[in-house]
Design an enzyme around this catalytic site. Structure first.
Site, mmCIF file in Angstrom:
data_model
loop_
_atom_site.group_PDB
_atom_site.id
_atom_site.type_symbol
_atom_site.label_atom_id
_atom_site.label_comp_id
_atom_site.label_asym_id
_atom_site.label_seq_id
_atom_site.Cartn_x
_atom_site.Cartn_y
_atom_site.Cartn_z
ATOM 1 N N CYS A 1 -26.156 -17.378 -57.359
ATOM 2 C CA CYS A 1 -26.669 -16.375 -56.419
ATOM 3 C C CYS A 1 -25.865 -15.097 -56.493
ATOM 4 C CB CYS A 1 -26.588 -16.876 -54.979
ATOM 5 S SG CYS A 1 -27.254 -18.482 -54.799
ATOM 6 N N ASN B 1 -18.802 -25.022 -54.446
ATOM 7 C CA ASN B 1 -19.726 -24.846 -55.572
ATOM 8 C C ASN B 1 -19.156 -24.094 -56.770
ATOM 9 O OD1 ASN B 1 -20.018 -22.844 -53.354
ATOM 10 N ND2 ASN B 1 -21.253 -21.760 -54.859
ATOM 11 N N THR C 1 -47.285 -26.319 -43.879
ATOM 12 C CA THR C 1 -47.838 -27.478 -44.590
ATOM 13 C C THR C 1 -46.785 -28.046 -45.543
ATOM 14 O OG1 THR C 1 -50.021 -26.506 -44.435
ATOM 15 C CG2 THR C 1 -49.732 -28.238 -46.086
ATOM 16 N N GLN D 1 -23.636 -29.565 -53.354
ATOM 17 C CA GLN D 1 -23.033 -29.842 -54.676
ATOM 18 C C GLN D 1 -22.474 -31.258 -54.792
ATOM 19 O OE1 GLN D 1 -23.161 -28.023 -57.367
ATOM 20 N NE2 GLN D 1 -23.947 -26.124 -56.507
ATOM 21 N N SER E 1 -30.035 -30.110 -51.441
ATOM 22 C CA SER E 1 -31.025 -29.323 -52.193
ATOM 23 C C SER E 1 -31.544 -30.119 -53.393
ATOM 24 C CB SER E 1 -30.352 -28.033 -52.674
ATOM 25 O OG SER E 1 -31.178 -27.361 -53.590
ATOM 26 N N GLY E 2 -32.877 -30.227 -53.514
ATOM 27 C CA GLY E 2 -33.485 -31.071 -54.548
ATOM 28 C C GLY E 2 -33.204 -30.631 -55.977
ATOM 29 N N HIS E 3 -33.156 -29.318 -56.215
ATOM 30 C CA HIS E 3 -33.038 -28.882 -57.618
ATOM 31 C C HIS E 3 -31.630 -29.003 -58.175
ATOM 32 C CE1 HIS E 3 -31.292 -24.700 -57.338
ATOM 33 N NE2 HIS E 3 -31.618 -24.883 -56.079
ATOM 34 N N THR F 1 -30.538 -23.357 -49.126
ATOM 35 C CA THR F 1 -30.437 -22.130 -48.330
ATOM 36 C C THR F 1 -31.160 -22.298 -47.000
ATOM 37 O OG1 THR F 1 -30.263 -20.783 -50.309
ATOM 38 C CG2 THR F 1 -31.015 -19.661 -48.308
HETATM 39 C C1 LIG Z 1 -22.949 -25.319 -51.960
HETATM 40 C C2 LIG Z 1 -24.300 -24.705 -51.997
HETATM 41 N N1 LIG Z 1 -24.988 -24.571 -50.851
HETATM 42 C C3 LIG Z 1 -26.236 -24.059 -50.832
HETATM 43 C C4 LIG Z 1 -26.862 -23.643 -51.977
HETATM 44 C C5 LIG Z 1 -28.246 -23.070 -51.917
HETATM 45 O O1 LIG Z 1 -29.167 -24.014 -52.372
HETATM 46 P P1 LIG Z 1 -30.646 -23.579 -52.853
HETATM 47 O O2 LIG Z 1 -30.483 -22.961 -54.201
HETATM 48 O O3 LIG Z 1 -31.392 -24.870 -52.895
HETATM 49 O O4 LIG Z 1 -31.179 -22.649 -51.842
HETATM 50 C C6 LIG Z 1 -26.179 -23.745 -53.211
HETATM 51 C C7 LIG Z 1 -26.782 -23.263 -54.461
HETATM 52 O O5 LIG Z 1 -26.105 -22.915 -55.403
HETATM 53 C C8 LIG Z 1 -24.869 -24.309 -53.216
HETATM 54 O O6 LIG Z 1 -24.183 -24.453 -54.344
#
Ligand SMILES: Cc1ncc(COP(=O)(O)O)c(C=O)c1O
Length: 380
Positions: A323, A149, A236, A178, A198-200, A70
């Site tokens: 989300c 996604n 930081t 993704q 995105s790391g997670h 995000t």
């Molecule tokens: C295609 C895509 N972009 C951005 C994001 C947002 O990533 P984050 O959860 O790391 O903010 C997601 C999360 O589902 C995603 O699937």
């Protein structure tokens, strides 16, 4: 538990958690501090940056650490818009983006920018010519998701990047969140200027992310302060999180080489079983989709009811993107693909990781079929 919601988030690898704990415990210094503890933290941060750059085949100086997808998306889009607003106020994106792109664009609209949303075909795919048709003299940015996604459609990023070479003043941003470790993306070859990660989503930790920023490219920072991250993202640095993310990326890339064929096999099994269920319609395209996502609706059942019924059987899936799922909103992506409101309301997404096995897939399919029968009985 059978976890099939890996596009929402992934379980961190145990090595990743170990790395985080070790760095957070032993090297907790602030990388900006002058003493030895700060110096060690700084060294670890720059090692993590180098490792990530190497794995993505880009330069160290092109890797910016953020808090996740995000933030990377917001920084890429708003940072570009603010920097180049003197040149033009028109941005092109698509109707199948993640909310962090869509909502950022809507905010820019309020600031006087004009946004063109390109419509996909019934597979959720964007045509390069449809983007090119929308280019104007005042277009400053094109932003396109790589792997969609919700349905897994792969967008023609290479072709879009090649087309954009004829428009050197337009920047190209790709949301690769993704795709990492599942669908390769050659950042240089595709002519990408900015790329979000995105790391997670690949077994790193929440709150870690990357923005690739082409060398020499300037954007406006969104956070002002201590000038960390090449003056583009003050605050930081999350040293343990970023070290852990570098490890997660390396392990995921290894799994890509070792386990992609198993992942394809597991997904193929699921799709071929689901196809035979009369109540099910699969929305993920047959060709040009990522190996880990399948989206389908089950006629007559609300997605959220189905998610909870499956959860009772130990199978974890989702409706739309994580989300949006709590807002009970109908998927904008599915609607853009021409799917009706009613069908979109019963959409389910399964998203796999390299950890899922064929055995789990068999159990999950069995649970899906049993749930259809069970809920069908209740509704009679
Ligand atoms: C295609 C895509 N972009 C951005 C994001 C947002 O990533 P984050 O959860 O790391 O903010 C997601 C999360 O589902 C995603 O699937």
């Amino acid at each position: 538990m059978i976890y099939l919601d890996n596009s929402a988030t992934t379980k961190p690898y145990s090595e990743v958690v170990d790395s985080f704990t070790k760095v957070a415990t032993d090297y907790f210094g602030n990388p900006s501090s002058l003493h030895q503890l700060g110096g060690m933290a700084e060294k670890l941060l720059s090692q993590a940056r180098s490792q990530i750059a190497k794995l993505l085949h880009v330069k160290d100086s092109e890797i910016l650490f953020t808090s996740g997808g995000t933030e990377s998306n917001n920084l890429a889009i708003k940072g570009t818009a603010l920097m180049y607003r003197g040149r033009g106020k028109h941005i092109i994106t698509t109707e199948v983006e993640h909310a962090s792109i869509r909502e950022a664009m809507e905010q820019l609209k309020e600031l006087g920018f004009e946004i063109t949303y390109v419509h996909p075909d019934q597979d959720g795919r964007i045509a390069v010519r449809d983007i090119e048709k929308e280019i104007r003299n005042d277009t400053i940015l094109v932003s396109v998701i790589h792997v969609q996604n919700e349905v897994g459609t792969i967008q023609p990023i290479k072709e879009i990047g090649t087309m954009l070479k004829a428009y050197p003043k337009i920047l190209f941003h790709v949301d690769h969140v993704q795709g990492v470790g599942k669908v390769p993306l050659d950042i240089y070859d595709c002519g990408i200027d900015l790329c979000s990660i995105s790391g997670h989503k690949f077994h790193g930790l929440n709150g870690t992310g990357i923005l690739y920023l082409r060398e020499g490219l300037q954007i406006s920072p969104l956070f002002s302060g201590g000038n960390q991250e090449f003056k583009l993202r003050s605050g930081t640095e999350n040293v343990p999180g970023n070290v852990a993310m570098a490890k997660a990326l390396r392990l995921t890339m290894d799994y890509y080489h070792e386990k992609l064929s198993l992942l394809n096999e597991v997904m193929q099994y699921i799709k071929s079983e689901l196809e035979q269920v009369p109540e099910i319609t699969i929305y993920t395209p047959k060709k040009g989709a990522a190996p880990h996502i399948v989206n389908f609706s089950i006629k007559g059942f609300k997605g959220e009811v189905f998610v909870h019924a499956l959860e009772d059987k130990g199978v974890f899936v989702s409706t739309t993107s994580a989300c949006s799922s709590r807002q009970a909103a109908v998927s904008k992506t599915l609607l853009a693909m021409g799917i009706s409101q009613d069908e979109a309301k019963s959409a389910i997404r399964l998203s796999l990781s390299y950890q899922n096995t064929l055995q789990e897939a068999k159990k999950a399919v069995k649970a899906i079929k049993a749930t259809i029968n069970q809920l069908g009985e209740v509704m009679k």
